[in-house]
Design an enzyme around this catalytic site. Structure first.
Site, mmCIF file in Angstrom:
data_model
loop_
_atom_site.group_PDB
_atom_site.id
_atom_site.type_symbol
_atom_site.label_atom_id
_atom_site.label_comp_id
_atom_site.label_asym_id
_atom_site.label_seq_id
_atom_site.Cartn_x
_atom_site.Cartn_y
_atom_site.Cartn_z
ATOM 1 N N ASP A 23 0.875 -1.166 0.000
ATOM 2 C CA ASP A 23 0.000 0.000 0.000
ATOM 3 C C ASP A 23 0.914 1.219 0.000
ATOM 4 O O ASP A 23 2.127 1.091 0.177
ATOM 5 C CB ASP A 23 -0.905 -0.008 1.244
ATOM 6 C CG ASP A 23 -1.875 1.165 1.242
ATOM 7 O OD1 ASP A 23 -2.411 1.499 0.168
ATOM 8 O OD2 ASP A 23 -2.071 1.789 2.301
ATOM 9 N N SER A 24 0.320 2.410 -0.156
ATOM 10 C CA SER A 24 1.116 3.629 -0.063
ATOM 11 C C SER A 24 1.574 3.867 1.366
ATOM 12 O O SER A 24 2.453 4.691 1.608
ATOM 13 C CB SER A 24 0.286 4.815 -0.543
ATOM 14 O OG SER A 24 -0.887 4.914 0.255
ATOM 15 N N CYS A 36 -10.932 2.791 -0.127
ATOM 16 C CA CYS A 36 -9.514 3.053 0.144
ATOM 17 C C CYS A 36 -9.194 2.306 1.426
ATOM 18 O O CYS A 36 -9.973 2.374 2.390
ATOM 19 C CB CYS A 36 -9.261 4.552 0.312
ATOM 20 S SG CYS A 36 -7.623 4.933 0.988
ATOM 21 N N THR A 37 -8.078 1.604 1.435
ATOM 22 C CA THR A 37 -7.793 0.726 2.577
ATOM 23 C C THR A 37 -7.462 1.491 3.860
ATOM 24 O O THR A 37 -7.440 0.901 4.936
ATOM 25 C CB THR A 37 -6.660 -0.256 2.231
ATOM 26 O OG1 THR A 37 -5.534 0.491 1.741
ATOM 27 C CG2 THR A 37 -7.110 -1.251 1.179
ATOM 28 N N HIS A 38 -7.194 2.781 3.745
ATOM 29 C CA HIS A 38 -6.981 3.576 4.961
ATOM 30 C C HIS A 38 -8.295 3.826 5.720
ATOM 31 O O HIS A 38 -8.281 4.058 6.922
ATOM 32 C CB HIS A 38 -6.382 4.947 4.628
ATOM 33 C CG HIS A 38 -4.904 4.939 4.349
ATOM 34 N ND1 HIS A 38 -4.369 4.437 3.193
ATOM 35 C CD2 HIS A 38 -3.857 5.391 5.093
ATOM 36 C CE1 HIS A 38 -3.041 4.589 3.224
ATOM 37 N NE2 HIS A 38 -2.712 5.170 4.370
ATOM 38 N N CYS A 63 -4.041 -1.852 -2.099
ATOM 39 C CA CYS A 63 -4.152 -0.440 -2.461
ATOM 40 C C CYS A 63 -5.142 -0.326 -3.620
ATOM 41 O O CYS A 63 -4.880 -0.816 -4.724
ATOM 42 C CB CYS A 63 -2.798 0.110 -2.884
ATOM 43 S SG CYS A 63 -2.910 1.810 -3.472
ATOM 44 N N ASN A 64 -6.269 0.304 -3.359
ATOM 45 C CA ASN A 64 -7.291 0.463 -4.394
ATOM 46 C C ASN A 64 -6.833 1.382 -5.523
ATOM 47 O O ASN A 64 -7.155 1.158 -6.685
ATOM 48 C CB ASN A 64 -8.563 1.056 -3.781
ATOM 49 C CG ASN A 64 -9.251 0.084 -2.855
ATOM 50 O OD1 ASN A 64 -9.980 -0.781 -3.308
ATOM 51 N ND2 ASN A 64 -9.012 0.206 -1.557
ATOM 52 N N THR A 65 -6.103 2.432 -5.143
ATOM 53 C CA THR A 65 -5.711 3.429 -6.139
ATOM 54 C C THR A 65 -4.839 2.773 -7.211
ATOM 55 O O THR A 65 -4.995 3.044 -8.411
ATOM 56 C CB THR A 65 -4.977 4.594 -5.446
ATOM 57 O OG1 THR A 65 -5.784 5.041 -4.341
ATOM 58 C CG2 THR A 65 -4.747 5.748 -6.389
ATOM 59 N N GLU A 88 -1.984 8.844 8.070
ATOM 60 C CA GLU A 88 -0.516 8.712 8.026
ATOM 61 C C GLU A 88 0.153 9.587 9.087
ATOM 62 O O GLU A 88 1.184 9.223 9.625
ATOM 63 C CB GLU A 88 0.004 9.080 6.618
ATOM 64 C CG GLU A 88 -0.385 8.063 5.544
ATOM 65 C CD GLU A 88 0.325 6.715 5.699
ATOM 66 O OE1 GLU A 88 1.530 6.703 5.993
ATOM 67 O OE2 GLU A 88 -0.339 5.665 5.534
ATOM 68 N N TYR A 139 -1.103 8.544 -2.511
ATOM 69 C CA TYR A 139 -1.253 8.164 -3.919
ATOM 70 C C TYR A 139 -2.414 8.912 -4.586
ATOM 71 O O TYR A 139 -2.391 9.157 -5.784
ATOM 72 C CB TYR A 139 -1.560 6.661 -4.016
ATOM 73 C CG TYR A 139 -0.379 5.731 -4.073
ATOM 74 C CD1 TYR A 139 0.918 6.164 -3.776
ATOM 75 C CD2 TYR A 139 -0.560 4.390 -4.421
ATOM 76 C CE1 TYR A 139 1.989 5.276 -3.821
ATOM 77 C CE2 TYR A 139 0.505 3.509 -4.479
ATOM 78 C CZ TYR A 139 1.782 3.948 -4.180
ATOM 79 O OH TYR A 139 2.821 3.065 -4.236
ATOM 80 N N GLY A 140 -3.433 9.200 -3.780
ATOM 81 C CA GLY A 140 -4.673 9.737 -4.338
ATOM 82 C C GLY A 140 -4.514 11.024 -5.120
ATOM 83 O O GLY A 140 -5.366 11.385 -5.934
HETATM 84 N N1 DGL Z 1 -4.753 3.076 0.705
HETATM 85 C C1 DGL Z 1 -4.701 3.315 -0.684
HETATM 86 C C2 DGL Z 1 -5.970 2.940 -1.399
HETATM 87 O O1 DGL Z 1 -6.587 1.984 -1.028
HETATM 88 C C3 DGL Z 1 -4.070 4.594 -1.199
HETATM 89 C C4 DGL Z 1 -4.160 5.789 -0.368
HETATM 90 C C5 DGL Z 1 -3.363 6.975 -0.853
HETATM 91 O O2 DGL Z 1 -2.133 6.962 -0.702
HETATM 92 O O3 DGL Z 1 -3.973 7.942 -1.331
HETATM 93 O O4 DGL Z 1 -6.342 3.564 -2.361
#
Ligand code: DGL
Length: 257
Positions: free
Chosen positions: A6-7, A178-180, A69-71, A147, A38-39
């Site tokens: 993931d990011s 988003c996994t966060h 990571c979905n992105t 983060e 990443y977004g």
């Molecule tokens: N946690 C990541 C996701 O699922 C990326 C989050 C990010 O860095 O913007 O998209």
């Protein structure tokens, strides 16, 4: 051995789902914190990170990569998945499939701006549930907040409330795209009507991982996770401990690259 990346800290929610599903394979977890969030990145940038991160996990001899990571998945769906000699489980595809037969009609997906721009969640859910109306809402403040270690603070509550305020009415379900975001679940729960189901695709991803392990007869491990970050290793270790509970003895290595 499974690879996850993931990011940053978000993929820990996928790791937790794997462990909760009884998956004992050893895991290599890579947090690409040099590039978080990443977004806000462009598609070519994100595609480059995807390639690099898969190559890095490949060097660790993983049997499969469980995308956390979905992105990255959203971008891979648009620009193509890099060719790698191991299976890669696309989290958005998994999430979409999990809606087959769903009774839900109005579904909101909260995701990063890059994921929403790619439209990947809407496509994936509608492919499995053509009757569903899917609303994709971009949230840019939540990943940096997690983060920074502010998920449990009033700031966390307020940022989530600002996202909840943008949701359309009469929803049946809200998907964490988003996994966060599951790390902010308490604030979403506080802001949403209790009848709205909060869906974390990590659970479906864990079930798909278990099926892959069975199919390929992958050797089970000792549920050890090795963590890598290319960011601030001390801060990352604090995050890992905060979100995974007591991992004493399981953080086999914490290596900055
Ligand atoms: N946690 C990541 C996701 O699922 C990326 C989050 C990010 O860095 O913007 O998209």
């Amino acid at each position: 051995m499974l690879g996850l990346y993931d990011s940053g800290l978000g993929g820990l929610t996928v790791l937790a789902a794997l462990r909760a599903a009884g998956i004992t394979q050893d895991v290599v977890y890579f947090a690409d914190q040099a590039h978080v969030p990443y977004g806000e990145r462009t598609e070519p940038e994100l595609h480059g990170y995807l390639r690099d991160n898969l190559a890095l996990l490949g060097e660790q001899h993983v049997d499969a990569v469980v995308m956390a990571c979905n992105t990255s998945c959203a971008v891979a769906q648009r620009l193509g998945w890099p060719a790698v000699p191991f299976p890669v489980l696309d989290l958005i595809e998994t999430a979409g499939r999990s809606f087959a037969g769903t009774p839900h009609r109005r579904i909101a997906v909260v995701a990063t701006p890059a994921t929403v721009r790619a439209g990947a969640y809407g496509r994936a859910i509608r492919a499995a549930a053509p009757h569903a109306e899917v609303f994709e809402i971009g949230a840019s403040a939540l990943v940096p907040l997690v983060e920074r270690g502010d998920a449990d603070t009033e700031r966390g509550r307020d940022e989530v409330a600002a996202v909840v305020a943008q949701l359309p009415p009469y929803l049946d379900a809200l998907v964490y795209g988003c996994t966060h975001y599951p790390l902010l679940d308490r604030w979403f729960a506080a802001g949403l009507a209790p009848r709205i189901e909060r869906i974390d695709p990590a659970r479906a991803q864990a079930a798909r991982t278990a099926a892959l392990i069975a199919e390929r007869d992958l050797a089970s491990g000792s549920a050890t996770t090795t963590y890598y970050t290319n960011g601030d290793a001390a801060a990352f270790e604090r995050g890992v401990r905060r979100w995974t509970g007591d991992l004493t003895g399981r953080v086999a290595a914490l290596i900055a690259r």
